[in-house]
Design a protein around this motif. Structure first.
Motif, PDB file in Angstrom:
ATOM      1  N   THR A  23      -7.940   4.172   0.484  1.00 28.86           N
ATOM      2  CA  THR A  23      -7.169   4.927  -0.507  1.00 28.86           C
ATOM      3  C   THR A  23      -5.833   4.252  -0.783  1.00 28.86           C
ATOM      4  N   LYS A  24      -5.137   3.864   0.261  1.00 32.59           N
ATOM      5  CA  LYS A  24      -3.833   3.209   0.128  1.00 32.59           C
ATOM      6  C   LYS A  24      -3.947   1.911  -0.654  1.00 32.59           C
ATOM      7  N   TRP A  25      -5.044   1.184  -0.452  1.00 34.03           N
ATOM      8  CA  TRP A  25      -5.195  -0.132  -1.072  1.00 34.03           C
ATOM      9  C   TRP A  25      -6.023  -0.094  -2.355  1.00 34.03           C
ATOM     10  N   HIS A  26      -6.236   1.087  -2.909  1.00 33.06           N
ATOM     11  CA  HIS A  26      -6.917   1.162  -4.199  1.00 33.06           C
ATOM     12  C   HIS A  26      -6.108   0.419  -5.267  1.00 33.06           C
ATOM     13  N   ALA A  27      -4.821   0.680  -5.306  1.00 30.74           N
ATOM     14  CA  ALA A  27      -3.906  -0.009  -6.228  1.00 30.74           C
ATOM     15  C   ALA A  27      -2.540  -0.036  -5.540  1.00 30.74           C
ATOM     16  N   PRO A  28      -2.327  -0.974  -4.616  1.00 26.95           N
ATOM     17  CA  PRO A  28      -1.148  -0.916  -3.749  1.00 26.95           C
ATOM     18  C   PRO A  28       0.140  -1.415  -4.369  1.00 26.95           C
ATOM     19  N   GLY A  29       0.085  -2.041  -5.522  1.00 28.32           N
ATOM     20  CA  GLY A  29       1.275  -2.713  -6.047  1.00 28.32           C
ATOM     21  C   GLY A  29       1.362  -4.118  -5.477  1.00 28.32           C
ATOM     22  N   LEU A  30       2.536  -4.710  -5.506  1.00 33.10           N
ATOM     23  CA  LEU A  30       2.706  -6.070  -4.997  1.00 33.10           C
ATOM     24  C   LEU A  30       2.781  -6.036  -3.476  1.00 33.10           C
ATOM     25  N   PHE A  31       2.224  -7.087  -2.848  1.00 32.27           N
ATOM     26  CA  PHE A  31       2.219  -7.106  -1.390  1.00 32.27           C
ATOM     27  C   PHE A  31       2.153  -8.535  -0.868  1.00 32.27           C
ATOM     28  N   ASP A  32       2.513  -8.697   0.396  1.00 33.90           N
ATOM     29  CA  ASP A  32       2.400  -9.980   1.084  1.00 33.90           C
ATOM     30  C   ASP A  32       0.970 -10.097   1.605  1.00 33.90           C
ATOM     31  N   LYS A  33       0.211 -11.034   1.070  1.00 35.58           N
ATOM     32  CA  LYS A  33      -1.203 -11.100   1.423  1.00 35.58           C
ATOM     33  C   LYS A  33      -1.424 -11.505   2.882  1.00 35.58           C
ATOM     34  N   ILE A  34      -0.414 -12.131   3.497  1.00 39.37           N
ATOM     35  CA  ILE A  34      -0.558 -12.543   4.895  1.00 39.37           C
ATOM     36  C   ILE A  34      -0.263 -11.377   5.836  1.00 39.37           C
ATOM     37  N   THR A  35       0.877 -10.728   5.658  1.00 41.92           N
ATOM     38  CA  THR A  35       1.280  -9.650   6.557  1.00 41.92           C
ATOM     39  C   THR A  35       0.765  -8.289   6.119  1.00 41.92           C
ATOM     40  N   GLY A  36       0.426  -8.156   4.830  1.00 43.50           N
ATOM     41  CA  GLY A  36       0.002  -6.866   4.317  1.00 43.50           C
ATOM     42  C   GLY A  36       1.152  -5.944   3.958  1.00 43.50           C
ATOM     43  N   GLU A  37       2.390  -6.436   4.041  1.00 44.45           N
ATOM     44  CA  GLU A  37       3.535  -5.600   3.685  1.00 44.45           C
ATOM     45  C   GLU A  37       3.517  -5.313   2.192  1.00 44.45           C
ATOM     46  N   ASP A  94     -10.067   8.525  -3.453  1.00 40.99           N
ATOM     47  CA  ASP A  94     -10.067   9.181  -2.155  1.00 40.99           C
ATOM     48  C   ASP A  94     -11.510   9.222  -1.649  1.00 40.99           C
ATOM     49  N   PRO A  95     -11.709   9.546  -0.376  1.00 36.09           N
ATOM     50  CA  PRO A  95     -13.081   9.668   0.130  1.00 36.09           C
ATOM     51  C   PRO A  95     -13.885  10.675  -0.675  1.00 36.09           C
ATOM     52  N   ASN A  96     -15.163  10.356  -0.879  1.00 35.55           N
ATOM     53  CA  ASN A  96     -16.012  11.223  -1.672  1.00 35.55           C
ATOM     54  C   ASN A  96     -16.307  12.530  -0.948  1.00 35.55           C
ATOM     55  N   VAL A  97     -16.614  13.535  -1.734  1.00 34.35           N
ATOM     56  CA  VAL A  97     -16.932  14.849  -1.185  1.00 34.35           C
ATOM     57  C   VAL A  97     -18.233  15.335  -1.801  1.00 34.35           C
ATOM     58  N   LYS A 138     -15.567  -0.821   0.370  1.00 34.59           N
ATOM     59  CA  LYS A 138     -14.440  -0.957  -0.541  1.00 34.59           C
ATOM     60  C   LYS A 138     -13.331  -1.721   0.176  1.00 34.59           C
ATOM     61  N   GLY A 139     -12.810  -2.782  -0.465  1.00 39.13           N
ATOM     62  CA  GLY A 139     -11.785  -3.610   0.169  1.00 39.13           C
ATOM     63  C   GLY A 139     -12.355  -4.734   1.002  1.00 39.13           C
ATOM     64  N   LYS A 140     -13.656  -4.988   0.902  1.00 39.66           N
ATOM     65  CA  LYS A 140     -14.329  -5.984   1.728  1.00 39.66           C
ATOM     66  C   LYS A 140     -13.608  -7.336   1.701  1.00 39.66           C
TER      67      LYS A 140
END
Length: 643
Positions: free
Chosen positions: A299-313, A184-187, A287-289
């Motif tokens: 945060t969502k894309w820290h460890a998103p699971g499997l996804f479509d690299k083109i659409t991002g689904e 998550d964002p740092n504090v 992060k995510g560059k």
């Protein structure tokens, strides 16, 4: 689907191959490495955004340093995918985090390039300093580099290490990877401090002046300690705010520089390699560059699971029927319910608001729920401090991270008998993160502490009721609630809140052949095993103990008076855990019974899916049924011999 590396990357099997390339070719290597990570993770899963953010740094470090002779230490390890791919593991990288495959983190037994095993944060500076001190003692020209994120820098251990490094006079480089994120964002104040450095016009001018000066310095044998000292004074004269922290610790500060400029990184690392003593390079990364969606929602894309690299689904499993929620979400929503009922309830988590779902309360009640940064020790003691003032604090820490705050639980909570509620998310086996993250030991190390209540719910309703019980004024003790990663078993989980009498279990099924005593979520595995066994004519009883401290002694007297064969089931270590507590009770009361303890074995369990690991450890439904059959088979054999 076959994944093919780019033309340069496919020929890099070790850093020696990387060093054969010209500096002008490194940008293409970075592009190919970033694309390869995207290709593999989108299909096979794993951590994602963190490694994309350090692609250029990974390439530059292995290009400049003589790894593995030079010691490169990564903090946490989420960002080490590029490092693994460049160090001989490209072809096996699709097995990352899979059963019997590559670890998701640096691991000494996996590669000589993994100099230090990591999974928890903020260990890199201490480890790299130890390596540098060893090199100095042996007279070796071995370099030590620690790569630490700004999130990990908030932990006390990082400051302890820097405090020592400043006086140890060992040759080491700390690279501060500043992306304003952990998961998550740092504090905290450090985040604000680093933001001041990176956004100030003064510091940006400083950055250019310092590195222009460095570019004019003679390198090699002529670069003496005296010249380094002059450079040090020059830099200090140019610094303002940045000298207040790192320079005060006698660590020379350089930067900030763009962590995505591969040419700048290579030139800078080469210059710093020839400056003796402890030093810190501050790089700024995203992060995510290179993957727009990950840059936008890190945060969502820290460890998103499997996804479509083109659409991002992001692929989600589709179900015809309503599914049970994650235990963490039950915790998060129940916290809000309880807080609305009880104005004294507060929430604390060390840098895991999304992971433990305290974020729900932080969003709705920001004055009553707090992310304290990656500081498990502080999280426990600040909770204790609030408890002295009559507040009822739910301190949520992953089970494996709670190991870091053991002393605070003893000294600051238990000895003072403060009713802090310690919610241990990810208790038991956690799956693909492996042995650094398995919550195997909390039952054993908490059970030995006086004044502790230790509980574990079998389902979502029990979790809610334990949370409700823990915050009641009638409870005056530290109260541990441990629950696993992932989904529960109740789609309709919003049950009425009810008090549970502390130290009482539930008899779920009566039986005659054997008694199964379960603690926590594995009770559901036991229930499935019993259904299977009853179809075979075997009639086990089932007791959900709920508490391992205090034990339900009334129920245990019933069990040992009636059954001569007992199976205990837990998702903690079999050494000193729930099963051991049952054996102790049996011995103290002079009962005679055959007891089989099922749980996490006394060895390191590697990574894999939860289903694979439960099967391996033998406490899934099939393993429990097998244990019962084995006990009864021995009985039949003995009876046959006596006839």
């Amino acid at each position: 689907m076959e994944i093919t590396a780019g033309p340069l990357l496919r020929n890099i099997n070790t850093p020696d191959d990387l060093k054969l390339l010209t500096k002008d070719q490194l940008q293409q290597v970075c592009e190919e490495l970033r694309q390869y990570i995207i290709d593999v993770v989108s299909i096979h899963g794993g951590h994602f955004a963190a490694s994309l953010g350090v692609v250029e740094l990974s390439v530059a470090l292995h290009y400049v340093y003589n790894t593995p002779y030079d010691q490169l230490v990564w903090d946490v390890g989420h960002q080490a995918y590029g490092h693994k791919i460049l160090t001989g593991r490209r072809e096996s990288f699709p097995s990352n985090r899979k059963y019997k495959g590559l670890s998701g983190f640096p691991k000494r037994s996996e590669s000589d390039y993994d100099t230090f095993g990591v999974g928890h944060s903020s260990t890199s500076i201490s480890a790299a300093l130890g390596m540098a001190m060893a090199a100095k003692y042996r007279g070796e020209d071995r370099k030590s580099v620690a790569v630490i994120g700004d999130g990990s820098m908030t932990a006390g251990m990082a400051f302890e290490a820097m405090n020592h490094a400043g006086v140890a006079d060992s040759d080491m480089l700390i690279i501060l990877n500043d992306n304003c994120m952990s998961i998550d964002p740092n504090v905290g104040a450090l985040k604000e401090y680093l933001t001041d450095i990176t956004t100030s016009h003064t510091y940006n001018k400083l950055k250019d002046d310092v590195w222009n000066a460095l570019g004019k310095l003679p390198i090699g044998s002529r670069f003496s300690r005296e010249m380094a000292s002059k450079l040090d004074h020059t830099i200090k004269g140019m610094l303002t705010k940045s000298s207040n922290l790192f320079e005060a610790l006698k660590i020379r500060y350089f930067g900030p520089i763009d962590g995505h400029n591969i040419t700048k990184l290579v030139d800078t690392l080469r210059d710093l390699k020839n400056i003796p003593g402890p030093k810190l390079l501050h790089i700024v990364t995203v992060k995510g560059k290179g993957y727009a969606l990950a840059e936008k929602d890190q945060t969502k894309w820290h460890a998103p699971g499997l996804f479509d690299k083109i659409t991002g689904e992001i692929y989600k499993k589709k179900f015809d029927l309503p599914q049970p929620p994650k235990y963490q979400d039950v915790f998060g929503h129940t916290m809000i319910e309880l807080a609305e009922m009880n104005p004294n309830i507060m929430g604390v988590t060390p840098a895991m608001p999304s992971g433990c779902s305290l974020k729900f309360m932080m969003d709705k009640m920001p004055d009553r729920a707090f992310d304290v940064g990656i500081c498990e020790q502080h999280a426990v003691t600040v909770s204790a401090g609030m408890a002295t003032q009559g507040l009822r604090v739910f301190c949520n820490i992953y089970s494996s991270f709670m190991q870091r705050a053991f002393d605070q639980v003893v000294h600051d909570v238990a000895i003072q008998k403060l009713p802090v509620v310690l919610c241990l998310d990810r208790a038991g086996l956690v799956g693909e993160d492996g042995p650094t993250h398995h919550g195997a030991y909390d039952i054993a190390y908490f059970r030995c502490i006086p004044n502790m209540i230790i509980s574990s719910p079998m389902n979502e309703s029990e979790l809610r009721n334990l949370m409700f019980t823990a915050q009641l004024d009638s409870n005056g003790y530290p109260f541990v609630i441990r629950y696993p990663r992932g989904e529960g078993v109740m789609p309709e989980w919003r049950t009425p809140l009810q008090e549970i009498t502390i130290g009482t279990g539930r008899k779920l099924k009566d039986g005659k052949d054997v008694a199964i005593l379960s603690l926590g979520h594995p009770g559901n595995f036991a229930a499935a095993a019993i259904r299977s066994l009853r179809s075979e004519g075997i009639d086990p009883a089932h007791y959900d103990m709920r508490f391992v401290k205090p034990l339900d002694e009334v129920m245990l007297h019933e069990v040992f008076s009636k059954y001569k064969k007992v199976v205990t089931v837990e998702d903690g270590t079999v050494v000193g855990g729930f099963g051991s507590a049952i054996l102790e009770f049996m011995a103290q009361h002079n009962y005679q019974a055959e007891v089989t303890i099922l749980g996490i074995p006394d060895r390191l369990v590697e990574h894999g899916t939860l289903k694979e690991l439960h099967r391996e450890c033998g406490y899934d439904a099939e393993g429990i049924a097998d244990a019962v059959r084995a006990m009864l088979r021995e009985t039949v054999t003995v009876e046959t011999l006596l006839q």
